[in-house]
Design a protein around this motif. Structure first.
Motif, mmCIF file in Angstrom:
data_model
loop_
_atom_site.group_PDB
_atom_site.id
_atom_site.type_symbol
_atom_site.label_atom_id
_atom_site.label_comp_id
_atom_site.label_asym_id
_atom_site.label_seq_id
_atom_site.Cartn_x
_atom_site.Cartn_y
_atom_site.Cartn_z
ATOM 1 N N ALA A 157 0.816 -1.220 0.000
ATOM 2 C CA ALA A 157 0.000 0.000 0.000
ATOM 3 C C ALA A 157 0.845 1.263 0.000
ATOM 4 N N ALA A 158 1.918 1.282 0.784
ATOM 5 C CA ALA A 158 2.737 2.489 0.871
ATOM 6 C C ALA A 158 3.394 2.823 -0.459
ATOM 7 N N VAL A 159 3.631 1.811 -1.285
ATOM 8 C CA VAL A 159 4.229 2.042 -2.598
ATOM 9 C C VAL A 159 3.227 2.700 -3.537
ATOM 10 N N ALA A 160 1.944 2.348 -3.402
ATOM 11 C CA ALA A 160 0.911 2.873 -4.299
ATOM 12 C C ALA A 160 0.320 4.197 -3.831
ATOM 13 N N LEU A 161 0.394 4.497 -2.540
ATOM 14 C CA LEU A 161 -0.255 5.704 -2.016
ATOM 15 C C LEU A 161 0.205 7.006 -2.681
ATOM 16 N N PRO A 162 1.487 7.167 -3.014
ATOM 17 C CA PRO A 162 1.850 8.414 -3.705
ATOM 18 C C PRO A 162 1.066 8.635 -4.991
#
Length: 225
Positions: A157-162
């Motif tokens: 998720a943290a990779v896609a949030l940006p």
């Protein structure tokens, strides 16, 4: 916790001018996850819901892999480093795990258009910082489960949030936006500094109190607040 740190890192990146959010139309999210809606206005709630559902499924699929990783690093070396103190265990585990991940981060193409030594710093640092956060979760809960869940989130998720909050015409770079980019370093470092200050303050306020109270290690050394 990784969700909050990721959002903080995006705020840092936006303040530094390396990240350009579009909170009115979520054009980056549309372009990346629902290109057929690109150009429409407003928040794409149905598309965001589908993206979140797919992300949850992805996290469930990868969860066993991260359990293996968590049991290896948080289950084996961490308890053996604890006798030398919680801070030593926190930093030592982070450094060891970062060194372990360094070869794959440098050569597996996880950061586009970056290879070898030009990627070693940007690749090694986030692994070192994020593992310290995972280690704190392990110490705080006396279980590997929170650390595993946090690792799973940070790697999916943290990779896609940006992309979710970005502007489509100014796509985010993995080196300048997100938890594993340089803005994530001060976010995670600040979090760890707060923990250190709380730990130090707790130890001073607990002087003369019964061992095992909040802010200090108990007899088993399994928690740290």
């Amino acid at each position: 916790m990784p969700l909050l740190l990721t959002l903080v890192s995006l705020v840092v990146a936006a303040a530094a001018g390396t990240y350009h959010p579009d909170l009115a139309n979520f054009s980056g999210s549309r372009g990346q996850f629902a290109p057929e809606t690109l150009g429409q206005h407003g928040i794409p709630w149905p598309e965001l819901g589908l993206w979140a559902a797919g992300l949850l499924l992805q996290m469930l699929v990868f969860l066993p892999m991260f359990f293996g990783d968590g049991l290896d690093w948080q289950g084996f070396p961490l308890p053996r480093l604890l006798p030398r103190g919680p801070m030593f265990a926190l930093v030592g585990t982070g450094v060891v795990v970062a060194l372990w991940h360094l070869p794959t981060r440098c050569w597996a193409g996880s950061t586009p258009a970056r290879r070898g030594r030009s990627r070693s710093g940007p690749s090694w640092s986030p692994a070192c910082w994020s593992c310290r956060v995972f280690t704190w979760l392990r110490l705080r809960s006396a279980s590997v489960v929170p650390a595993v869940l946090a690792h799973t989130f940070a790697s999916t998720a943290a990779v896609a949030l940006p992309w979710v909050f970005a502007a489509a015409d100014q796509p985010p770079s993995p080196l300048t936006a997100g938890l594993t980019a340089w803005p994530g370093w001060p976010a995670m470092a600040g979090f760890l500094c707060v923990l250190r200050l709380r730990h130090t303050t707790g130890r001073r306020s607990a002087a003369g109190a019964v061992a095992g109270t909040a802010g200090a290690f108990g007899a088993t050394g399994s928690t740290w607040r």
